[in-house]
Design an enzyme around this catalytic site. Structure first.
Site, PDB file in Angstrom:
ATOM      1  N   ASP A   1      46.549  43.785  63.368  1.00  0.00           N
ATOM      2  CA  ASP A   1      47.595  44.560  62.717  1.00  0.00           C
ATOM      3  C   ASP A   1      47.333  46.067  62.910  1.00  0.00           C
TER       4      ASP A   1
ATOM      5  N   CYS B   1      60.076  22.867  58.677  1.00  0.00           N
ATOM      6  CA  CYS B   1      60.695  23.261  57.398  1.00  0.00           C
ATOM      7  C   CYS B   1      61.777  22.253  57.006  1.00  0.00           C
TER       8      CYS B   1
ATOM      9  N   CYS C   1      64.272  21.890  53.658  1.00  0.00           N
ATOM     10  CA  CYS C   1      63.684  22.581  52.496  1.00  0.00           C
ATOM     11  C   CYS C   1      64.181  24.028  52.386  1.00  0.00           C
TER      12      CYS C   1
ATOM     13  N   CYS D   1      62.544  33.214  45.716  1.00  0.00           N
ATOM     14  CA  CYS D   1      62.327  34.664  45.868  1.00  0.00           C
ATOM     15  C   CYS D   1      63.115  35.437  44.804  1.00  0.00           C
TER      16      CYS D   1
ATOM     17  N   CYS E   1      61.537  43.200  49.399  1.00  0.00           N
ATOM     18  CA  CYS E   1      60.369  42.327  49.212  1.00  0.00           C
ATOM     19  C   CYS E   1      59.359  43.001  48.271  1.00  0.00           C
TER      20      CYS E   1
ATOM     21  N   CYS F   1      55.668  26.727  48.660  1.00  0.00           N
ATOM     22  CA  CYS F   1      55.826  25.984  49.918  1.00  0.00           C
ATOM     23  C   CYS F   1      55.007  24.679  49.882  1.00  0.00           C
TER      24      CYS F   1
HETATM   25  C1  B12 Z   1      56.072  44.697  58.536  1.00  0.00           C
HETATM   26  C2  B12 Z   1      55.233  43.598  57.922  1.00  0.00           C
HETATM   27  C3  B12 Z   1      55.511  43.229  56.608  1.00  0.00           C
HETATM   28  C4  B12 Z   1      56.741  43.736  55.863  1.00  0.00           C
HETATM   29  C5  B12 Z   1      57.980  42.987  56.383  1.00  0.00           C
HETATM   30  C6  B12 Z   1      57.812  41.450  56.394  1.00  0.00           C
HETATM   31  C7  B12 Z   1      58.407  40.764  57.606  1.00  0.00           C
HETATM   32  N1  B12 Z   1      58.457  39.456  57.520  1.00  0.00           N
HETATM   33  O1  B12 Z   1      58.760  41.377  58.600  1.00  0.00           O
HETATM   34  C8  B12 Z   1      56.350  43.449  54.373  1.00  0.00           C
HETATM   35  C9  B12 Z   1      55.651  44.666  53.787  1.00  0.00           C
HETATM   36  C10 B12 Z   1      57.496  43.058  53.442  1.00  0.00           C
HETATM   37  C11 B12 Z   1      55.309  42.337  54.574  1.00  0.00           C
HETATM   38  C12 B12 Z   1      55.000  41.414  53.603  1.00  0.00           C
HETATM   39  C13 B12 Z   1      54.087  40.392  53.771  1.00  0.00           C
HETATM   40  N2  B12 Z   1      53.221  40.253  54.800  1.00  0.00           N
HETATM   41 CO1  B12 Z   1      53.326  41.301  56.438  1.00  0.00          CO
HETATM   42  N3  B12 Z   1      53.387  42.119  58.128  1.00  0.00           N
HETATM   43  C14 B12 Z   1      54.200  42.985  58.661  1.00  0.00           C
HETATM   44  C15 B12 Z   1      53.809  43.254  60.119  1.00  0.00           C
HETATM   45  C16 B12 Z   1      53.043  44.588  60.169  1.00  0.00           C
HETATM   46  C17 B12 Z   1      54.966  43.292  61.118  1.00  0.00           C
HETATM   47  C18 B12 Z   1      55.976  42.122  60.994  1.00  0.00           C
HETATM   48  C19 B12 Z   1      57.213  42.401  61.810  1.00  0.00           C
HETATM   49  O2  B12 Z   1      57.129  42.620  63.010  1.00  0.00           O
HETATM   50  N4  B12 Z   1      58.382  42.431  61.155  1.00  0.00           N
HETATM   51  C20 B12 Z   1      59.638  42.716  61.811  1.00  0.00           C
HETATM   52  C21 B12 Z   1      60.517  41.481  61.819  1.00  0.00           C
HETATM   53  C22 B12 Z   1      61.774  41.673  62.671  1.00  0.00           C
HETATM   54  O3  B12 Z   1      59.743  40.553  62.432  1.00  0.00           O
HETATM   55  P1  B12 Z   1      59.454  39.091  61.926  1.00  0.00           P
HETATM   56  O4  B12 Z   1      59.465  38.782  60.504  1.00  0.00           O
HETATM   57  O5  B12 Z   1      58.241  38.733  62.709  1.00  0.00           O
HETATM   58  O6  B12 Z   1      60.798  38.489  62.522  1.00  0.00           O
HETATM   59  C23 B12 Z   1      60.826  37.323  63.178  1.00  0.00           C
HETATM   60  C24 B12 Z   1      61.578  36.307  62.366  1.00  0.00           C
HETATM   61  O7  B12 Z   1      62.572  36.972  61.631  1.00  0.00           O
HETATM   62  C25 B12 Z   1      62.087  35.424  63.438  1.00  0.00           C
HETATM   63  N5  B12 Z   1      63.445  34.981  63.300  1.00  0.00           N
HETATM   64  C26 B12 Z   1      64.541  35.687  63.043  1.00  0.00           C
HETATM   65  N6  B12 Z   1      65.603  34.893  63.041  1.00  0.00           N
HETATM   66  C27 B12 Z   1      65.167  33.665  63.306  1.00  0.00           C
HETATM   67  C28 B12 Z   1      65.850  32.478  63.438  1.00  0.00           C
HETATM   68  C29 B12 Z   1      65.117  31.323  63.724  1.00  0.00           C
HETATM   69  C30 B12 Z   1      65.873  30.062  63.870  1.00  0.00           C
HETATM   70  C31 B12 Z   1      63.700  31.380  63.872  1.00  0.00           C
HETATM   71  C32 B12 Z   1      62.906  30.147  64.163  1.00  0.00           C
HETATM   72  C33 B12 Z   1      63.027  32.601  63.742  1.00  0.00           C
HETATM   73  C34 B12 Z   1      63.781  33.709  63.460  1.00  0.00           C
HETATM   74  O8  B12 Z   1      62.083  36.180  64.676  1.00  0.00           O
HETATM   75  C35 B12 Z   1      61.685  37.507  64.422  1.00  0.00           C
HETATM   76  C36 B12 Z   1      60.959  38.079  65.602  1.00  0.00           C
HETATM   77  O9  B12 Z   1      59.855  37.273  65.980  1.00  0.00           O
HETATM   78  C37 B12 Z   1      52.871  42.032  60.423  1.00  0.00           C
HETATM   79  C38 B12 Z   1      51.675  42.321  61.339  1.00  0.00           C
HETATM   80  C39 B12 Z   1      52.082  42.406  62.778  1.00  0.00           C
HETATM   81  N7  B12 Z   1      51.614  43.451  63.453  1.00  0.00           N
HETATM   82  O10 B12 Z   1      52.812  41.577  63.284  1.00  0.00           O
HETATM   83  C40 B12 Z   1      52.378  41.604  59.009  1.00  0.00           C
HETATM   84  C41 B12 Z   1      52.247  40.104  58.719  1.00  0.00           C
HETATM   85  C42 B12 Z   1      53.515  39.433  59.177  1.00  0.00           C
HETATM   86  N8  B12 Z   1      52.196  40.062  57.263  1.00  0.00           N
HETATM   87  C43 B12 Z   1      51.436  39.150  56.789  1.00  0.00           C
HETATM   88  C44 B12 Z   1      51.311  38.840  55.402  1.00  0.00           C
HETATM   89  C45 B12 Z   1      50.138  37.977  54.985  1.00  0.00           C
HETATM   90  C46 B12 Z   1      52.262  39.309  54.488  1.00  0.00           C
HETATM   91  C47 B12 Z   1      52.444  38.869  53.021  1.00  0.00           C
HETATM   92  C48 B12 Z   1      52.219  37.380  52.783  1.00  0.00           C
HETATM   93  C49 B12 Z   1      51.493  39.713  52.126  1.00  0.00           C
HETATM   94  C50 B12 Z   1      51.658  39.485  50.618  1.00  0.00           C
HETATM   95  N9  B12 Z   1      51.133  38.395  50.068  1.00  0.00           N
HETATM   96  O11 B12 Z   1      52.210  40.310  49.930  1.00  0.00           O
HETATM   97  C51 B12 Z   1      53.921  39.276  52.763  1.00  0.00           C
HETATM   98  C52 B12 Z   1      54.895  38.150  53.101  1.00  0.00           C
HETATM   99  C53 B12 Z   1      56.340  38.541  53.010  1.00  0.00           C
HETATM  100  C54 B12 Z   1      57.213  37.599  53.822  1.00  0.00           C
HETATM  101  N10 B12 Z   1      57.850  36.641  53.153  1.00  0.00           N
HETATM  102  O12 B12 Z   1      57.291  37.744  55.067  1.00  0.00           O
HETATM  103  C55 B12 Z   1      50.749  38.355  57.890  1.00  0.00           C
HETATM  104  C56 B12 Z   1      51.442  36.990  58.036  1.00  0.00           C
HETATM  105  C57 B12 Z   1      50.487  35.830  58.326  1.00  0.00           C
HETATM  106  C58 B12 Z   1      51.259  34.551  58.506  1.00  0.00           C
HETATM  107  N11 B12 Z   1      50.626  33.423  58.197  1.00  0.00           N
HETATM  108  O13 B12 Z   1      52.388  34.538  58.917  1.00  0.00           O
HETATM  109  C59 B12 Z   1      50.941  39.327  59.135  1.00  0.00           C
HETATM  110  C60 B12 Z   1      51.120  38.630  60.469  1.00  0.00           C
HETATM  111  C61 B12 Z   1      49.688  40.250  59.160  1.00  0.00           C
HETATM  112  C62 B12 Z   1      48.503  39.598  59.854  1.00  0.00           C
HETATM  113  N12 B12 Z   1      48.071  40.159  60.968  1.00  0.00           N
HETATM  114  O14 B12 Z   1      47.988  38.576  59.436  1.00  0.00           O
HETATM  115  N13 B12 Z   1      54.796  42.362  55.838  1.00  0.00           N
HETATM  116  S1  SF4 Z   2      59.083  26.507  51.341  1.00  0.00           S
HETATM  117 FE1  SF4 Z   2      57.842  26.229  53.204  1.00  0.00          FE
HETATM  118  S2  SF4 Z   2      58.624  24.336  54.166  1.00  0.00           S
HETATM  119 FE2  SF4 Z   2      60.139  25.023  52.639  1.00  0.00          FE
HETATM  120  S3  SF4 Z   2      61.575  26.238  53.870  1.00  0.00           S
HETATM  121 FE3  SF4 Z   2      60.108  27.655  52.971  1.00  0.00          FE
HETATM  122  S4  SF4 Z   2      58.548  27.899  54.552  1.00  0.00           S
HETATM  123 FE4  SF4 Z   2      59.717  26.067  55.095  1.00  0.00          FE
HETATM  124  S1  SF4 Z   3      56.791  37.895  49.240  1.00  0.00           S
HETATM  125 FE1  SF4 Z   3      58.777  38.949  49.437  1.00  0.00          FE
HETATM  126  S2  SF4 Z   3      60.085  37.387  50.362  1.00  0.00           S
HETATM  127 FE2  SF4 Z   3      58.335  36.283  49.488  1.00  0.00          FE
HETATM  128  S3  SF4 Z   3      58.969  35.742  47.386  1.00  0.00           S
HETATM  129 FE3  SF4 Z   3      57.874  37.665  47.267  1.00  0.00          FE
HETATM  130  S4  SF4 Z   3      59.552  39.166  47.322  1.00  0.00           S
HETATM  131 FE4  SF4 Z   3      60.385  37.275  48.135  1.00  0.00          FE
END
Ligand code: B12
Ligand code: SF4
Ligand code: SF4
Length: 314
Positions: free
Chosen positions: A134, A188, A191, A198, A214, A248
């Protein structure tokens, strides 16, 4: 140079270093993800995280980030521990997200990825590349997904049957080929538990997270006081949020973690005094080397005050 031997040995070394899994993907442009990321940014879902707008070309193409690269090697480590579950059963407690209750994973991953990188160098010879946790414009989840380490859950996290989503991701990007893994299928199904649970409707569509809504963003990334309209929705969370992972079903069956340093610190889960009363020097001592230091002391205290009020109003 035998890619199969290198794949077997590098994976073995990653597991020996304590990582739970290691997977391999070809380094190539992420066309579909580039489109999704662009859409997400155009809709301002990143809020004040303007660093997400930088280096777009490198973020969606590892060969631009590390010129000459051929492979992305992803590693994951679980942070599921019994101590966290016991702590979470206590109701009416302000909460810090589980990933941040122990030592900062960035530090733990960095040390081990460095060893993995130099091991690969010794094994193969003159290789070029870099390791990240990251720490650069890399789409961690997508690379781990492509390497067979999980599927993208509707809650936006990467999930693997064996580990649920309680794991963190790091990678190295290198200029040698490996034998690549196949991506995993989505489990998934029908589900929607995460979307339903959220409290801020941040999962605006399955798989898509609006960071600005979030709780994780509101309590960690936002460098100013949050909009009052979110104050009651953050509930008992003072740093991060685990709700969409706690509900989950896959997370109930997950394996426990092996990185002891990711275990919650006693002073974090068995605290006697209220978090909103924490003094500045104590904040720095308790969270020394922890991801919580990403928050400023005044904002941490402010979030704790809101959480306290929310708990009293239950
Ligand atoms: C920015 C960021 C955040 C932001 C935005 C979250 C987000 N989901 O984007 C905030 C601050 C909210 C956040 C929160 C959290 N984060 Co964060 N975050 C990041 C970061 C730096 C970038 C993610 C990113 O590129 N976002 C931009 C969006 C566009 O990307 P995306 O979510 O990956 O989008 C994909 C999906 O939307 C998907 N998609 C979209 N449409 C569709 C449709 C279908 C059908 C499918 C299949 C997929 C799909 O495709 C997109 C592109 O790949 C990464 C680290 C990294 N460098 O990657 C960590 C990372 C994602 N975070 C992580 C964690 C642990 C968290 C939290 C759990 C922390 C917490 N407990 O508070 C929460 C979870 C929130 C959540 N529900 O996602 C971990 C996730 C580990 C894992 N097992 O997935 C990461 C990977 C850090 C790490 N190196 O471990 N995070
Ligand atoms: S709770 Fe877990 S299994 Fe259910 S939709 Fe969300 S990510 Fe998928
Ligand atoms: S981590 Fe973000 S997306 Fe997940 S339940 Fe909490 S507020 Fe909602």
């Amino acid at each position: 140079m035998d890619p199969l031997v290198h794949t077997i040995k590098v994976r073995e070394k990653a597991l020996e270093l304590g990582f739970d899994m290691c997977g391999f993907a070809r380094a190539e442009p992420l066309d579909r993800e580039a489109f999704r990321l662009e859409e997400w940014l155009n809709q301002n879902r990143q809020g004040s995280m303007s660093w997400m707008e930088n280096n777009f070309e490198k973020r969606v193409d590892p060969t631009k980030l590390v010129p000459g690269s051929k492979s992305v090697v992803s590693v994951i480590a679980s942070y599921r521990f019994e101590e966290n579950e016991r702590h979470d059963q206590q109701t009416n407690q302000p909460k810090i997200a589980k990933y941040a209750r122990g030592r900062d994973y960035h530090k733990l991953f960095k040390n081990r990825l460095k060893k993995l990188f130099f091991y690969t160098k010794d094994l193969v010879g003159d290789i070029d590349g870099h390791f990240f946790v990251d720490s650069a414009p890399v789409m961690d989840k997508e690379w781990a997904r492509r390497s067979g380490l999980g599927w993208t859950g509707k809650n936006g996290n990467l999930l693997k049957k064996k580990f649920g989503s309680w794991f963190l991701i790091g990678e190295m990007i290198v200029d040698i080929p490996f034998v690549y893994d196949a991506p995993q299928t989505d489990h998934c199904g029908s589900c929607t538990k995460c979307i339903d649970a959220c409290p801020t409707d941040a999962i605006y569509e399955p798989y898509r997270i609006d960071a600005t809504r979030c709780i994780s963003y509101l309590t960690i990334e936002l460098k100013e006081k949050m909009d009052q309209k979110y104050e009651s929705a953050i509930g008992e969370w003072i740093f991060g949020c685990d709700i969409c992972q706690d509900v989950c079903p896959w997370n109930r069956k997950a394996n426990y973690g092996r990185f002891d340093d990711l275990k919650p610190r006693d002073e974090v889960i068995h605290r006697k005094t209220e978090w909103q009363e924490i003094a500045e020097d104590e904040f720095h001592n308790v969270f020394e080397g922890s991801a919580v230091r990403r928050a400023s002391w005044p904002l941490f205290k402010h979030n704790a005050e809101i959480a306290k009020k929310n708990i009293e109003n239950l």
